[in-house]
Scaffold this active site. Structure first.
Site, PDB file in Angstrom:
ATOM      1  N   SER A   1      35.270  75.215  63.455  1.00  0.00           N
ATOM      2  CA  SER A   1      34.826  74.815  64.794  1.00  0.00           C
ATOM      3  C   SER A   1      35.758  75.300  65.909  1.00  0.00           C
ATOM      4  O   SER A   1      35.364  75.388  67.070  1.00  0.00           O
ATOM      5  CB  SER A   1      34.699  73.297  64.877  1.00  0.00           C
ATOM      6  OG  SER A   1      35.964  72.694  64.879  1.00  0.00           O
TER       7      SER A   1
ATOM      8  N   ALA B   1      30.517  70.708  60.837  1.00  0.00           N
ATOM      9  CA  ALA B   1      31.121  71.934  60.305  1.00  0.00           C
ATOM     10  C   ALA B   1      31.552  72.861  61.456  1.00  0.00           C
ATOM     11  O   ALA B   1      32.154  72.397  62.423  1.00  0.00           O
ATOM     12  CB  ALA B   1      30.177  72.613  59.316  1.00  0.00           C
ATOM     13  N   CYS B   2      31.201  74.132  61.369  1.00  0.00           N
ATOM     14  CA  CYS B   2      31.690  75.108  62.362  1.00  0.00           C
ATOM     15  C   CYS B   2      31.206  74.805  63.774  1.00  0.00           C
ATOM     16  O   CYS B   2      31.741  75.356  64.739  1.00  0.00           O
ATOM     17  CB  CYS B   2      31.283  76.518  61.974  1.00  0.00           C
ATOM     18  SG  CYS B   2      32.149  77.105  60.520  1.00  0.00           S
ATOM     19  N   SER B   3      30.181  73.984  63.917  1.00  0.00           N
ATOM     20  CA  SER B   3      29.673  73.667  65.259  1.00  0.00           C
ATOM     21  C   SER B   3      30.284  72.390  65.831  1.00  0.00           C
ATOM     22  O   SER B   3      29.852  71.922  66.891  1.00  0.00           O
ATOM     23  CB  SER B   3      28.147  73.538  65.224  1.00  0.00           C
ATOM     24  OG  SER B   3      27.574  74.780  64.913  1.00  0.00           O
TER      25      SER B   3
END
Ligand code: COA
Length: 374
Positions: free
Chosen positions: A334, A155-157
């Site tokens: 990300s 996900a965002c990482s």
């Protein structure tokens, strides 16, 4: 063992911009339509009317003013409310590949490199256009890169986890040079019909080239250290996972197939996790807050970033110390921290230390400590 370095970054920005004013106008037209269609049920008290969204709320709650998207017409059409992205045939280039190739070419140009110098592509993003073949392999072919590629999703990482994977491989010698690319079509998994979150996301692609430090052709950033952590939570979740949204016209259209979040809980739970993660990482590397010239944080919410910056530095960050780009791009999953890094890192001087950090669904948090070398 080799020392890895970030030698180039690139940002692909879609042509279409949606302002808060345009977004709110479309949302409110949709809400009026739904309320008119359900007037009897609302009158009978069987259904709550949809409330209007507001520009003031969006800026105050998030700091977001604009977002870029791959398709604007579908998102702003009250009868559609999702991006009208044409389904590509198997013989055509994928949309993520097109975005990624542009970002990768920019990263290669900045590093003074060509595709022939690269031997790994990691496509790290929060949603992939298809399950397989891996998008990374299509990008590899489109660029003419030898070696191998694979997809990953945190996900965002995704970007920082991808940088850790690439940097570790460069360090061990299993690859000489790697492109970590983050084509994020967040408009495909955002629920544009949900007032609580319709303003959050935008589309973009970022790319980061990681090479052995001795191969760097110009100014670069030595990767001093990376650290990743995860802890399961359902507070940010998407049960579909694919770009194409199924619609009422014959297909399933469930709310849980798009982005869902418990924003307040995310706020409360992720902030301490991220602040602690960064502090622990810096302490482990013997880096004090005074040693840090810049923080390039994940771009989800301005209040969150202000809080983390203050916690990590022990004071309110000075102008430019913790640059935000979310006012222009919104949350691009990300890619956010890499956009900030790409746009606000050239001015660092030899020996300056900075930290890239992303965080989000999972929960997940990844940090990369870098040192400028000119
Ligand atoms: N327009 C106007 N008002 C709105 C609105 C909108 N679009 N959306 C919500 N509101 C209202 C709510 O109905 C609520 O009203 P009430 O107080 O009368 O009940 C009020 O605004 C506050 O809503 P709330 O959801 O509690 O706002 P918030 O201040 O928590 O901000 C987020 C919402 C999502 C911006 C914020 O919680 C956040 O950023 N969380 C972290 C998100 C994150 O990082 N996610 C990671 C994604 S990868």
């Amino acid at each position: 063992m080799y020392i890895p370095a970030i030698t180039g970054t690139g940002v692909f920005t879609p042509e279409n911009v949606i302002t808060n004013a345009e977004l709110v106008q479309a949302f409110n037209a949709y809400a009026d339509k739904v309320n008119a269609e359900n007037a009897a049920a609302i009158e009978a008290g069987q259904m709550e009317p949809m409330q209007h969204s507001s520009e003031e709320f969006i800026v105050k709650a998030s700091g977001i003013e604009n977002r870029y998207v791959m398709d604007k017409s579908g998102v702003l059409d009250p009868d559609t409310m999702y991006p009208a992205l044409r389904q590509r045939s198997d013989d055509e280039s994928g949309i993520m590949t097109e975005m990624a190739v542009d970002a990768c070419n920019k990263a290669l140009a900045q590093a003074g490199r060509t595709a022939a110098d690269v031997d790994l592509v990691i496509c790290a993003a929060s949603n992939h256009e298809r399950a397989y073949p891996a998008i990374a392999i299509e990008i590899q072919q489109a660029l003419g890169i030898n070696g191998f590629g694979f997809d990953m999703n945190v996900a965002c990482s995704s970007a920082t986890f991808g940088i850790q994977a690439a940097a570790d491989m460069v360090r061990s010698g299993s690859v000489r040079s790697a492109l970590v690319v983050n084509p994020e079509i967040c408009s495909g998994h955002l629920e544009w019909r949900d007032r609580d979150c319709h303003f959050i996301f935008g589309d973009v692609a970022t790319a980061t080239l990681i090479e052995r430090i001795e191969d760097a052709q110009g100014p670069h950033f030595e990767v001093l250290s990376t650290r990743c952590a995860t802890s399961f939570s359902n507070n940010i979740r998407n049960n579909n996972g694919f770009l194409r949204r199924s619609r009422p016209d014959g297909m399933i259209d469930r709310r849980d197939m798009q982005f869902m979040q418990n924003g307040r809980k995310v706020f409360k739970e992720v902030l301490p996790m991220v602040s602690q993660h960064i502090s622990d990482h810096m302490e482990a590397e013997g880096i004090g807050s005074d040693d840090l010239t810049r923080l390039w944080l994940h771009q989800a919410n301005k209040t969150m970033n202000d809080f983390i910056g203050k916690k990590v530095l022990g004071r309110v960050p000075e102008a430019g110390e913790q640059p935000n780009i979310l006012q222009d791009y919104a949350n691009t999953s990300s890619a956010g921290s890499i956009i900030a890094f790409s746009k606000y890192s050239d001015d660092l001087e030899d020996g300056d230390i900075g930290l890239i950090c992303s965080f989000g669904a999972g929960y997940s948090v990844g940090s990369v400590i870098v040192k400028r070398k000119s």
